[in-house]
Design a protein around this motif. Structure first.
Motif, PDB file in Angstrom:
ATOM      1  N   ASN A   1      82.439  23.167  34.424  1.00 32.56           N
ATOM      2  CA  ASN A   1      81.771  24.253  34.951  1.00 32.56           C
ATOM      3  C   ASN A   1      82.578  25.172  35.948  1.00 32.56           C
ATOM      4  OD1 ASN A   1      79.651  26.035  34.181  1.00 32.56           O
ATOM      5  ND2 ASN A   1      78.940  25.595  36.415  1.00 32.56           N
TER       6      ASN A   1
ATOM      7  N   GLU B   1      83.726  29.004  34.986  1.00 36.07           N
ATOM      8  CA  GLU B   1      83.134  30.126  35.803  1.00 36.07           C
ATOM      9  C   GLU B   1      84.137  30.926  36.487  1.00 36.07           C
ATOM     10  OE1 GLU B   1      80.009  28.779  38.302  1.00 36.07           O
ATOM     11  OE2 GLU B   1      78.313  29.179  36.397  1.00 36.07           O
TER      12      GLU B   1
ATOM     13  N   ILE C   1      76.744  22.666  32.120  1.00 39.42           N
ATOM     14  CA  ILE C   1      77.926  23.727  31.989  1.00 39.42           C
ATOM     15  C   ILE C   1      77.258  25.084  31.838  1.00 39.42           C
ATOM     16  CG2 ILE C   1      80.155  24.125  30.957  1.00 39.42           C
ATOM     17  CD1 ILE C   1      80.192  21.284  29.738  1.00 39.42           C
ATOM     18  N   PRO C   2      76.521  25.659  32.916  1.00 37.70           N
ATOM     19  CA  PRO C   2      75.808  26.775  32.675  1.00 37.70           C
ATOM     20  C   PRO C   2      76.657  27.813  32.046  1.00 37.70           C
ATOM     21  CG  PRO C   2      75.621  26.164  34.949  1.00 37.70           C
ATOM     22  CD  PRO C   2      76.644  25.307  34.313  1.00 37.70           C
ATOM     23  N   SER C   3      78.004  27.921  32.457  1.00 33.37           N
ATOM     24  CA  SER C   3      78.722  29.313  31.779  1.00 33.37           C
ATOM     25  C   SER C   3      78.826  29.223  30.101  1.00 33.37           C
ATOM     26  CB  SER C   3      79.953  29.137  32.239  1.00 33.37           C
ATOM     27  OG  SER C   3      80.487  27.798  32.560  1.00 33.37           O
ATOM     28  N   LEU C   4      78.378  27.991  29.439  1.00 30.01           N
ATOM     29  CA  LEU C   4      78.545  27.930  28.047  1.00 30.01           C
ATOM     30  C   LEU C   4      77.035  27.538  27.584  1.00 30.01           C
ATOM     31  CD1 LEU C   4      81.699  26.399  26.963  1.00 30.01           C
ATOM     32  CD2 LEU C   4      80.952  28.611  26.526  1.00 30.01           C
TER      33      LEU C   4
ATOM     34  N   ILE D   1      75.164  24.753  28.447  1.00 27.91           N
ATOM     35  CA  ILE D   1      75.066  23.466  28.119  1.00 27.91           C
ATOM     36  C   ILE D   1      74.481  22.777  29.210  1.00 27.91           C
ATOM     37  CG2 ILE D   1      76.494  21.326  27.559  1.00 27.91           C
ATOM     38  CD1 ILE D   1      78.957  23.101  26.478  1.00 27.91           C
TER      39      ILE D   1
END
Lengths: 476, 501
Positions: A465, A469, B70-73, B75
């Motif tokens: 992540n 990001e 995985i906040p950006s996707l 998940i």
């Protein structure tokens, strides 16, 4: 135009490396035990630059008008170059002594090549790209042949030089077209020219030639002929260096040039071309790798296939695709340096222990190395939760977002094929008995480098992540 | 929703246990074995805690643990248990310690690695049953291949390399196709819901809206991956190789749990995500399932190798489960779920028994045996009992599952043809033929080989591995509602949901 101090400050990481090169050259001349000092010095310079690049990431600036950019994405790429090179220094230290290669020059050439890569990554102008590219390539040619007494190494160097010069020809010719059509060498002006549509034919020809030239550098099919011979002939650590950081630099140029064309210029003509290159590279690399008995050649063909996966991200033509490529490059750098690092560790003084059969029963003789090499093989094959998997996932997501489902399907077919040859190495190490015990020179430096690479492959894979990001933040 | 950490505890106990194994001294094999057993027993205890807290009357997921990963996707690390997974989780935590005990003597070398991979395998299997995020699910689904690959490849039989590579590539090829379908679905969700998501519960809302022809492709992509794992005819060819070459513990886990992941996937993903396509393809898949039932049984009949015979019987049994899933009636669904557990127990026990005798004689050829009932009566009784359970004798577990499946298939409005049930029933008869025939050749008649006279009967360790399984075989056979009630609400709501669409 005279660069101001502020200009230099804005692109400090390459300046640090440049200063490092000068200091190392001076040390070489005047200090007696330079052989011992320079590797450590190079390592520290790389590590410091990597650290500095990370710390100054959020300051996005331009330098020398708009010739170069600093901060943001550029710094992420700097980090890949320098941190990757730091690991290369670790795996090289004992390897170079084992092979009796002139030591100081080796490390100075590494630094010079990295300087070239950094210029490429930050360039926003074709002239700068060309300067960086030549700086990097010339160092590569020498590094490939640095094992002077070895015939294969010489052949690799010459072959790389001839074909590299040929590729450079394409690039310069392309640049000439572009300049002729737009009257400028700046990316910005050219993107605008695409938008307004003036002299579009010549611009397209120029860009196409430029892309072909770079396809040589990233080792994409059908411009890959030099790759297996050069990766096999060059000293193993040099192959590790060229195949990772060198590829990253070439991809950095493609991203910086093509993403604005796709998004701002809405200029899709290269999409199908790049998709085709991607598909062919993946399939060709994976299939031919199956037939390889030499591990370095196998890794060379695998490198062609990986260039294909990365090209998917570029062909997608959306920011998410390019972000995927950068993540992939980061992951690939650690996986591949790790894998080559172990090959270098096991290699004998002469070019021995490079055949796949030499690895039979390695798990009994060197359990830790066998486990680590398996880890890298699984990562390269794209098995979750390692970094290689998330890289593939990310570019496949981009491809499907961009409507390139067929390309993602080609990607999975080639992944399935590639599992076979990556696993074969594991089969030899674990499931076969050793026919002979191989002589291995233990090296704690190499081991350290390999373990760092392995940890990063796991950490970046399980917790992608932060990286994702950062990349998506700067790319949009 | 309150986060419940116990599901993660269940997952991390074997994971941490596996990591700690690596710190043990290589030479101290007994210590490592006890540690592996201890860890797997603790995992079992945790799963029992979950079982006692499980409320079967609730539809939907319990013990949910969800954190952003995985906040950006978008998940998430998202675990949960419902009526479908609870049984399979219990089966997993139950079978793993037993298979560890069973391999106490037979894995002579590299005990440390073996224990490490077995515990890792348990993590992978539990992760598959617990995940409610398709990205997380895929990670466990694929990662689980690695330990199994090593278990077959290092401790397997003569053709172990071929078997392990084939196993790996078959499964991997199937799941990669599924990966593309998963990504496509997540991208489609971003158009429908406004954000890219891999959350299964969100995708449940999106899946049925996928345009018809694309949904068919999605369904086929998912089904391909699961059908390879099941394995559904004609994708079963990896199974006999893997089963035969794997060490006993590996076969037990393969048959006991791994194959269930395929049928689990069909129920968890294919049906609710693509209900229209599931119904559309149900007759075709049922035909393949029935071919599997009959083909598996016929091929099992002519095997000369006991382990291969049991392996092919798996193809037939899993055919029943798939038939039950695609009948779309509540009885058949219930039957399919309980039959997954039954097959895990019966076939697991059969592999244990074949392993027991192989350890003594180092042959699995039926022709090398004969009349051993007189020499090893306890063993012969155990083999009889297990065979009868596998055949589906009323009073034992196999009967319940097969009966429910056949009943549901008869009544099925989706299949709409009772010939499906008729043909499937013939499989039950064939099962009796191949198992009893093998039993007769191995146990009855004259003692054909002199060295068989020295055969030793089951020892305490082997009884310890078999008796718990036998208890459950009888329990399910006599009082199945203990288990059926767990999955009742789930089956009911799933079938209602699909039939409504």
């Amino acid at each position: 135009m005279i660069p101001s101090l502020q200009d230099l400050f804005n692109i400090l990481p390459p300046v640090i490396i440049g200063a490092g090169i000068l200091i190392a050259l001076t040390l070489e001349m005047f200090v007696k035990p330079a052989k011992k000092i320079i590797p450590h010095f190079a390592f520290l310079v790389f590590l410091f630059t990597a650290y500095y690049s990370l710390m100054t990431m959020d300051k996005e600036t331009y330098s020398l008008n708009t010739l170069m950019s600093g901060g943001g994405l550029t710094n992420i790429l700097y980090f890949i170059f320098t941190f990757g090179s730091a690991i290369v220094v670790l795996i090289s230290y004992d390897f170079i002594r084992k092979k009796d290669i002139v030591s100081s020059e080796y490390y100075i050439l590494l630094m010079s090549a990295v300087l070239g890569m950094m210029i490429m990554a930050s360039a926003k102008d074709f002239l700068m790209v060309f300067l960086g590219l030549e700086q990097m390539s010339v160092c590569f040619y020498i590094l490939a042949g640095i094992n002077r007494r070895n015939l294969l190494s010489n052949e690799a160097s010459l072959k790389y030089f001839l074909l590299g010069a040929f590729a450079t020809g394409f690039i310069v010719y392309g640049i000439a077209f572009i300049y002729g059509a737009s009257g400028s060498l700046s990316y910005l002006v050219i993107t605008n020219a695409i938008v307004t549509g003036q002299n579009i034919t010549f611009l397209t020809i120029g860009l196409l030639l430029f892309i072909i030239g770079f396809s040589f550098k990233i080792a994409a099919f059908p411009f890959h002929m030099w790759v297996p011979d050069v990766y096999q002939g060059a000293p193993t650590t040099v192959s590790a260096f060229m195949s990772t950081t060198g590829k990253t630099a070439a991809f950095a140029v493609l991203i910086a040039l093509l993403l604005p064309l796709f998004t701002v210029g809405n200029y899709q003509i290269f999409g199908p071309v790049l998709s085709l290159l991607a598909a062919l590279s993946m399939i060709y690399g994976s299939i031919v790798a199956i037939a390889q008995k030499d591990i370095k050649r196998m890794l060379a063909y695998s490198s062609i296939a990986h260039a294909g996966y990365m090209l998917i991200g570029i062909a997608a033509g959306i920011p998410a695709g390019s972000a995927g490529v950068i993540y992939y490059l980061l992951a690939y750098t650690f996986m591949n340096i790790g894998a080559f690092g172990i090959v270098a560790y096991l290699e004998g003084v002469e070019e021995t222990n490079l055949h796949i059969e030499d690895y039979a029963g390695l798990a009994n003789q060197k359990p830790v190395l066998a486990a680590l090499l398996s880890l890298f093989m699984f990562a390269l094959a794209g098995i979750p939760p390692l970094a290689g998997f998330f890289g593939k996932y990310y570019v496949f997501v981009a491809a499907i977002k961009a409507g390139l489902v067929w390309l993602a399907l080609v990607g999975i077919v080639s992944s399935a094929i590639s599992v076979y040859f990556y696993l074969r190495l594991v089969v030899y190490m674990y499931f076969r008995e050793n026919s002979k015990t191989i002589t291995v020179f233990d090296s704690s430096y190499s081991m350290l480098g390999i373990i760092i690479a392995a940890l990063l492959v796991i950490i970046v894979g399980v917790f992608p992540n932060t990286v994702v990001e950062l990349i998506t933040h700067f790319i949009s | 929703m309150e986060n419940n950490i116990i599901t993660s505890v269940l997952l991390f106990v074997p994971l941490v246990g596996a990591m700690l194994v690596l710190l043990f001294p290589q030479k101290n094999a007994p210590l490592i074995r006890f540690w592996g057993l201890f860890v797997s027993l603790v995992t079992f205890v945790v799963s029992m805690v979950i079982y006692t807290g499980f409320d079967p009357s609730v539809s939907g997921f319990q013990f949910v643990h969800k954190i952003a990963w995985i906040p950006s996707l978008n998940i998430t690390y998202y675990l949960g248990i419902d009526g479908l997974s609870i049984l399979l989780i219990l089966l997993t935590t139950f079978i793993t310690p037993l298979s560890l005990i069973s391999s106490w003597k037979s894995t002579g070398h590299k005990v440390k690695e073996f224990t490490f991979f077995m515990l890792l395998l348990e993590v992978g299997m539990l992760g598959v049953f617990l995940s409610l995020d398709i990205f997380l699910f895929y990670i466990f689904w694929e990662a689980m291949l690695i330990p199994m690959y090593f278990i077959i490849g290092i401790w397997g039989g003569k053709r172990r390399i071929y078997a392990s590579v084939k196993f790996f590539i078959f499964t991997m090829a199937g799941s990669l196709v599924m990966l593309v379908a998963m990504i496509w679905l997540a991208v489609y969700a971003s158009e429908q819901l406004g954000s890219f998501t891999t959350n299964l519960l969100d995708l449940y809302k999106v899946g049925p809206n996928v345009p018809h022809n694309i949904q068919s492709w999605m369904f086929l992509a998912f089904t391909l991956s699961f059908a390879i794992k099941v394995p559904l005819f004609p994708l079963h060819t990896w199974l006999p190789d893997a089963h035969v070459e794997a060490p006993t513990a590996g076969s037990v886990i393969l048959a006991g749990v791994l194959l269930k992941m395929g049928t689990y996937g069909l129920i968890r993903f294919c049906l609710p995500l693509f209900p229209q396509s599931s119904i559309q393809f149900a007759p075709y898949i049922s035909v393949l399932a029935i071919i599997g039932i009959i083909y598996g049984a016929l091929v099992a009949m002519v095997q000369s190798d006991m382990k291969k015979l049991v392996a092919y019987s798996s193809v037939a049994h899993l055919g029943f489960v798939v038939l039950g899933i695609f009948a779309f009636t509540e009885e058949a669904m219930q039957g399919a779920i309980i039959q997954m557990v039954n097959h895990g127990l019966s076939t697991g026990a059969l592999f244990l028994l074949v392993g027991v005798i192989y350890e003594r004689t180092h042959t699995r050829e039926i022709a090398d045996y004969g009349g051993i009932a007189k020499i090893v009566p306890v063993y012969a009784t155990a083999l009889m009992f297990t065979s009868l359970s596998s055949i589906g004798l009323p009073g034992l577990n196999g009967f319940i599952g097969e009966f429910l499946i056949l009943l549901g298939t008869f009544k099925s409005s989706v299949l709409g043809n009772w010939w499906f049930a008729v043909f499937a029933t013939s499989g039950v008869i064939f099962a009796a033929v191949y198992l009893l025939w093998m039993y007769q050749r191995v146990c009855f008649g004259k003692v054909t080989h002199d060295k068989l006279n020295k055969l030793e009967d089951l020892n305490t360790r082997e009884l310890v591995t078999l008796l718990p399984i036998f208890v459950f075989i009888v329990w399910i056979g006599i009082y199945p509602s203990t288990f059926l009630r767990l999955s009742e609400v789930f089956s009911n709501s799933l079938i209602n949901y699909i039939m409504k669409i």
